[in-house]
Design an enzyme around this catalytic site. Structure first.
Site, PDB file in Angstrom:
ATOM      1  N   HIS A  10     -21.316  91.862  -0.706  1.00 13.72           N
ATOM      2  CA  HIS A  10     -20.599  90.779   0.000  1.00 13.72           C
ATOM      3  C   HIS A  10     -21.570  89.801   0.672  1.00 13.72           C
ATOM      4  CE1 HIS A  10     -17.222  93.406  -0.910  1.00 13.72           C
ATOM      5  NE2 HIS A  10     -17.926  94.377  -0.379  1.00 13.72           N
ATOM      6  N   GLU A 145     -21.192 103.972  -1.022  1.00  7.93           N
ATOM      7  CA  GLU A 145     -20.156 103.599  -0.033  1.00  7.93           C
ATOM      8  C   GLU A 145     -20.402 104.483   1.187  1.00  7.93           C
ATOM      9  OE1 GLU A 145     -17.867 101.281   0.014  1.00  7.93           O
ATOM     10  OE2 GLU A 145     -17.369 100.741  -2.056  1.00  7.93           O
TER      11      GLU A 145
HETATM   12 ZN   LIG Z   1     -17.949  96.491  -0.344  1.00  6.33          ZN
END
Ligand SMILES: [Zn+2]
Length: 225
Positions: A10, A145
């Site tokens: 991002h 993650e």
């Molecule tokens: Zn992400």
């Protein structure tokens, strides 16, 4: 030279997941910069390129094209998860077309082991998906993650700089193991006018020794070998 492409997910107009006053894009960047610094400071023979080092917008294609053109040996994409506030823990992804015996899968096993060893999170396991950065990269790729930003317990870890440093170190340990990187010595030797006055593992102690010698020394050498 081993070439590691680090991709903080991002950025810019895309904050990624948000929760508990945190934005994923910022956490990803913080973690990725720490990983870059550990690799460059603590190991020899490793080069790092990052998809971004600041808060800018960059498409997924730009990221994978760049890594492919550079000829990276490993693509490491760093993310933070979100779900409904109740999900917690760490998981990582490789592309879903890969078999367990593939090199990418074996590399992931090492990364998973090293990160889980230190991150103090629930282990959600090793997963696969058809994500762009895993599919369009011509080199082995992993996407980590690192907890759920919208979960209070995970967020308490995610906002802690010591935790970020530890998790970055976990990623670096995995990369170092996979590519058999040679560690740089962490010992600084200080020589004043040809005589060793100390050997320090702490850079502040090294600086103190140099400062102490400065008023009278003709020649100060700090060696890190
Ligand atoms: Zn992400």
């Amino acid at each position: 030279m081993v070439k590691i492409y680090i991709d903080p997910g991002h950025g810019g107009t895309d904050p990624g997941a948000v929760g508990n006053g945190l934005q994923e894009k910022n956490v990803n960047l913080d973690l990725a910069l720490r990983l870059r610094n550990i690799l460059l400071n603590d190991y020899r023979g490793v080069e790092v390129k990052m998809s971004r080092t600041t808060d800018v917008t960059k498409t997924l294609s730009q990221r994978t094209n760049e890594a492919n053109a550079w000829g990276a040996d490993y693509f490491v994409s760093i993310h933070i998860n979100a779900f409904n506030g109740t999900a917690r823990g760490y998981e990582d992804f490789i592309h879903d077309s890969l078999t367990p015996s593939s090199r990418t899968s074996q590399m992931r096993n090492v990364m998973h082991e090293e990160i889980i060893k230190v991150n103090n999170m629930i282990n959600r396991g090793k997963k696969s998906a058809n994500f762009h950065v895993l599919r369009e990269t011509r080199m082995p790729a992993i996407l980590t993650e690192n907890g759920f930003i919208d979960n209070a317990q995970d967020a308490a870890l995610i906002r802690d700089p010591n935790w970020l440093q530890t998790v970055a170190k976990g990623h670096a340990d995995g990369i170092a193991r996979i590519f058999d990187l040679t560690p740089v010595s962490q010992v600084f030797r200080v020589f004043v006018d040809g005589v060793q006055v100390g050997a320090f593992q702490n850079s502040q102690n090294t600086l103190n020794a140099v400062e102490q010698a400065l008023p009278t020394a003709q020649r100060i050498i700090v060696e890190r070998t």
